[in-house]
Design an enzyme around this catalytic site. Structure first.
Site, mmCIF file in Angstrom:
data_model
loop_
_atom_site.group_PDB
_atom_site.id
_atom_site.type_symbol
_atom_site.label_atom_id
_atom_site.label_comp_id
_atom_site.label_asym_id
_atom_site.label_seq_id
_atom_site.Cartn_x
_atom_site.Cartn_y
_atom_site.Cartn_z
ATOM 1 N N LYS A 1 8.948 30.542 21.430
ATOM 2 C CA LYS A 1 9.621 29.327 21.914
ATOM 3 C C LYS A 1 11.008 29.197 21.274
ATOM 4 O O LYS A 1 11.951 28.751 21.926
ATOM 5 C CB LYS A 1 8.759 28.090 21.640
ATOM 6 C CG LYS A 1 7.466 28.041 22.474
ATOM 7 C CD LYS A 1 7.749 28.030 23.974
ATOM 8 C CE LYS A 1 6.508 27.744 24.806
ATOM 9 N NZ LYS A 1 6.750 27.861 26.261
ATOM 10 N N TYR B 1 3.611 32.136 18.524
ATOM 11 C CA TYR B 1 4.007 31.192 19.584
ATOM 12 C C TYR B 1 5.326 30.510 19.245
ATOM 13 O O TYR B 1 6.231 30.423 20.086
ATOM 14 C CB TYR B 1 2.882 30.164 19.758
ATOM 15 C CG TYR B 1 3.175 29.045 20.736
ATOM 16 C CD1 TYR B 1 3.090 29.256 22.115
ATOM 17 C CD2 TYR B 1 3.517 27.766 20.287
ATOM 18 C CE1 TYR B 1 3.346 28.224 23.016
ATOM 19 C CE2 TYR B 1 3.775 26.731 21.180
ATOM 20 C CZ TYR B 1 3.688 26.965 22.542
ATOM 21 O OH TYR B 1 3.945 25.941 23.426
ATOM 22 N N ILE C 1 2.537 30.935 29.783
ATOM 23 C CA ILE C 1 2.432 31.484 28.420
ATOM 24 C C ILE C 1 1.181 32.346 28.330
ATOM 25 O O ILE C 1 0.189 32.078 29.008
ATOM 26 C CB ILE C 1 2.326 30.396 27.310
ATOM 27 C CG1 ILE C 1 1.320 29.297 27.691
ATOM 28 C CG2 ILE C 1 3.662 29.832 26.944
ATOM 29 C CD1 ILE C 1 0.957 28.382 26.542
ATOM 30 N N LEU D 1 2.322 17.640 22.086
ATOM 31 C CA LEU D 1 0.971 18.055 22.503
ATOM 32 C C LEU D 1 0.614 17.415 23.845
ATOM 33 O O LEU D 1 0.721 16.205 24.003
ATOM 34 C CB LEU D 1 -0.038 17.659 21.423
ATOM 35 C CG LEU D 1 -1.471 18.154 21.641
ATOM 36 C CD1 LEU D 1 -1.553 19.675 21.686
ATOM 37 C CD2 LEU D 1 -2.394 17.599 20.547
ATOM 38 N N ILE D 2 0.202 18.258 24.797
ATOM 39 C CA ILE D 2 -0.132 17.810 26.148
ATOM 40 C C ILE D 2 -1.605 18.125 26.411
ATOM 41 O O ILE D 2 -2.097 19.194 26.024
ATOM 42 C CB ILE D 2 0.770 18.523 27.194
ATOM 43 C CG1 ILE D 2 2.268 18.407 26.829
ATOM 44 C CG2 ILE D 2 0.492 17.998 28.603
ATOM 45 C CD1 ILE D 2 2.821 17.007 26.765
ATOM 46 N N ASP D 3 -2.278 17.223 27.129
ATOM 47 C CA ASP D 3 -3.748 17.296 27.218
ATOM 48 C C ASP D 3 -4.305 18.323 28.206
ATOM 49 O O ASP D 3 -5.286 18.039 28.889
ATOM 50 C CB ASP D 3 -4.303 15.900 27.540
ATOM 51 C CG ASP D 3 -3.968 15.453 28.965
ATOM 52 O OD1 ASP D 3 -3.253 16.193 29.689
ATOM 53 O OD2 ASP D 3 -4.430 14.365 29.365
ATOM 54 N N THR D 4 -3.703 19.508 28.312
ATOM 55 C CA THR D 4 -4.265 20.521 29.218
ATOM 56 C C THR D 4 -5.555 21.071 28.599
ATOM 57 O O THR D 4 -5.741 21.021 27.382
ATOM 58 C CB THR D 4 -3.276 21.678 29.456
ATOM 59 O OG1 THR D 4 -3.026 22.348 28.209
ATOM 60 C CG2 THR D 4 -1.958 21.174 30.015
ATOM 61 N N SER E 1 7.641 31.635 17.411
ATOM 62 C CA SER E 1 8.707 32.639 17.552
ATOM 63 C C SER E 1 9.165 32.741 18.999
ATOM 64 O O SER E 1 10.367 32.809 19.274
ATOM 65 C CB SER E 1 8.224 34.019 17.107
ATOM 66 O OG SER E 1 7.545 33.935 15.890
HETATM 67 P P1 NDP Z 1 -2.202 26.543 30.453
HETATM 68 O O1 NDP Z 1 -2.902 27.495 29.567
HETATM 69 O O2 NDP Z 1 -2.935 25.374 30.976
HETATM 70 O O3 NDP Z 1 -1.614 27.339 31.704
HETATM 71 C C1 NDP Z 1 -0.969 28.567 31.511
HETATM 72 C C2 NDP Z 1 -0.640 29.170 32.858
HETATM 73 O O4 NDP Z 1 -0.069 30.464 32.662
HETATM 74 C C3 NDP Z 1 -1.864 29.365 33.730
HETATM 75 O O5 NDP Z 1 -1.523 29.152 35.089
HETATM 76 C C4 NDP Z 1 -2.232 30.829 33.497
HETATM 77 O O6 NDP Z 1 -2.958 31.338 34.606
HETATM 78 C C5 NDP Z 1 -0.839 31.443 33.368
HETATM 79 N N1 NDP Z 1 -0.853 32.697 32.608
HETATM 80 C C6 NDP Z 1 -1.474 32.955 31.432
HETATM 81 N N2 NDP Z 1 -1.289 34.238 31.070
HETATM 82 C C7 NDP Z 1 -0.538 34.810 32.048
HETATM 83 C C8 NDP Z 1 -0.044 36.126 32.266
HETATM 84 N N3 NDP Z 1 -0.292 37.131 31.406
HETATM 85 N N4 NDP Z 1 0.668 36.364 33.389
HETATM 86 C C9 NDP Z 1 0.909 35.370 34.282
HETATM 87 N N5 NDP Z 1 0.476 34.109 34.123
HETATM 88 C C10 NDP Z 1 -0.248 33.839 33.024
HETATM 89 O O7 NDP Z 1 -0.865 26.080 29.664
HETATM 90 P P2 NDP Z 1 -0.211 24.611 29.509
HETATM 91 O O8 NDP Z 1 -0.161 23.971 30.834
HETATM 92 O O9 NDP Z 1 -0.863 23.929 28.380
HETATM 93 O O10 NDP Z 1 1.276 24.975 29.045
HETATM 94 C C11 NDP Z 1 2.314 25.140 29.993
HETATM 95 C C12 NDP Z 1 3.643 25.220 29.277
HETATM 96 O O11 NDP Z 1 3.830 24.048 28.486
HETATM 97 C C13 NDP Z 1 3.778 26.404 28.316
HETATM 98 O O12 NDP Z 1 5.081 26.933 28.390
HETATM 99 C C14 NDP Z 1 3.542 25.769 26.968
HETATM 100 O O13 NDP Z 1 4.145 26.475 25.911
HETATM 101 C C15 NDP Z 1 4.185 24.417 27.172
HETATM 102 N N6 NDP Z 1 3.698 23.450 26.207
HETATM 103 C C16 NDP Z 1 2.400 23.026 26.275
HETATM 104 C C17 NDP Z 1 1.910 22.156 25.333
HETATM 105 C C18 NDP Z 1 0.507 21.662 25.376
HETATM 106 O O14 NDP Z 1 0.092 20.999 24.414
HETATM 107 N N7 NDP Z 1 -0.256 21.923 26.409
HETATM 108 C C19 NDP Z 1 2.755 21.687 24.223
HETATM 109 C C20 NDP Z 1 4.102 22.177 24.248
HETATM 110 C C21 NDP Z 1 4.537 23.033 25.228
HETATM 111 P P3 NDP Z 1 -3.855 32.700 34.524
HETATM 112 O O15 NDP Z 1 -4.655 32.618 33.276
HETATM 113 O O16 NDP Z 1 -4.651 32.659 35.780
HETATM 114 O O17 NDP Z 1 -2.889 33.844 34.525
#
Ligand code: NDP
Length: 282
Positions: A181, A177, A115, A211-214, A179
């Site tokens: 999803k 966001y 994302i 919500l996930i604890d990233t 939108s």
């Molecule tokens: P993170 O922000 O931890 O990781 C996002 C990843 O996407 C990174 O590897 C980042 O690497 C990469 N990324 C970001 N921008 C770009 C770009 N322009 N081109 C290519 N790669 C890109 O996200 P999460 O792990 O928290 O989320 C992962 C998924 O889980 C998402 O789809 C999110 O919507 C979903 N999700 C997460 C929730 C949460 O609470 N964490 C809740 C619900 C869903 P880099 O910056 O190096 O490009």
């Protein structure tokens, strides 16, 4: 191996998904995971590695990807490669899929997870940001899925879409966001019908996460939301199992499913609770 799942500390509770899961089915599986330099995608890369898969990971930051690839190899990945790419750049999309097809000799799993960065704040009318986010979070998904489909078809493969509760019901402070999803859920729900009508070999799993604890999520919601965050490593494992068992949907944590019911049964109560889960201090 089977013992990896049995031994893992973050083992998900047994349910209809995990019971049918054969960890051996992932040994040697050809997997492309996007957004895998950090967060849930990074954890998915490590789980696939421990299951002995062949993986390609991708994100923008080359240095981080290199470290994740090294760790994947040390954890047991049969093969691991990375390709740096920006999902807002159209030319990069086919390049990433082609790279994975070439390096792995085809694909069994395409896990779309990346994302773009977005603010947790009231909608401020920034349509350009919404368009940019749609490009990364939505249009890149449909382009890459289409590009990978022939190989997935050949291998009885799976498309795994990492979505969110935001794709099932709107939450405040993240309109762009939400939108993207919702668009994913709509598109891949429609495509799932079409694949079934065509008697396609390919399964589609749409994953609804709470919500996930990233690190990213925690820093963005800090002080803004009152809700529990669940572990990324367990979310990642649940996503992988959902894809491997060809389930159409995942709800993680489980109560995200309850929200999808109450939003239609008791909408005013749901709205009340949702709005109370956010701290808004103008
Ligand atoms: P993170 O922000 O931890 O990781 C996002 C990843 O996407 C990174 O590897 C980042 O690497 C990469 N990324 C970001 N921008 C770009 C770009 N322009 N081109 C290519 N790669 C890109 O996200 P999460 O792990 O928290 O989320 C992962 C998924 O889980 C998402 O789809 C999110 O919507 C979903 N999700 C997460 C929730 C949460 O609470 N964490 C809740 C619900 C869903 P880099 O910056 O190096 O490009």
């Amino acid at each position: 191996s089977g013992s990896y799942l049995a031994d893992t500390i973050e083992k998900p509770k047994a349910n209809k998904w995990t019971n049918n899961f054969d960890a051996e089915s992932l040994r040697g599986a050809k997997v492309l995971v996007t957004g895998s330099s950090k967060g849930i995608g990074e954890q998915m890369a490590y789980h696939y590695a421990r299951f002995g898969a062949k993986i390609v990971i991708t994100a923008r930051s080359k240095d981080t990807l290199q470290k994740v690839v090294e760790k994947c190899l040390s954890l047991g990945a049969q093969e691991a490669f990375y390709i740096a790419a920006d999902m807002s750049n159209e030319a990069d999309l086919d390049r990433v899929v082609d790279f994975a097809l070439k390096k792995l000799g085809g694909l069994d799993y395409l896990v779309l997870n990346h994302i773009g960065s977005t603010r947790v704040a009231m909608w401020d009318g920034d349509v350009e940001h919404a368009k940019w986010l749609m490009k990364i979070n939505f249009f890149s998904y449909i382009q890459m899925a289409w590009k990978a489909l022939p190989s997935l078809e050949k291998n009885k493969g799976s498309l795994v879409i990492v979505s969110s509760l935001a794709g099932k019901m709107p939450s405040p402070l993240t309109a762009p966001y939400v939108s993207t999803k919702s668009a994913l859920n709509g598109f891949f729900g429609s495509l799932r019908h079409e694949l079934a009508m065509k008697k396609s070999n390919v399964s589609i799993s749409v994953c609804t996460l709470g919500l996930i604890d990233t690190e990213t999520a925690m820093s963005k919601v800090k002080g803004k939301v009152n809700m529990p965050a669940y572990p990324a490593t367990e979310a990642a494992l649940n996503i992988i199992i959902t894809g491997a068992t060809r389930q159409p949907e995942l709800f993680y944590p489980w109560f995200t499913y309850i929200w999808t019911l109450t939003k239609d049964w008791i909408p005013s109560f749901t709205d009340y609770v949702v709005q109370r889960s956010y701290n808004y201090n103008p």
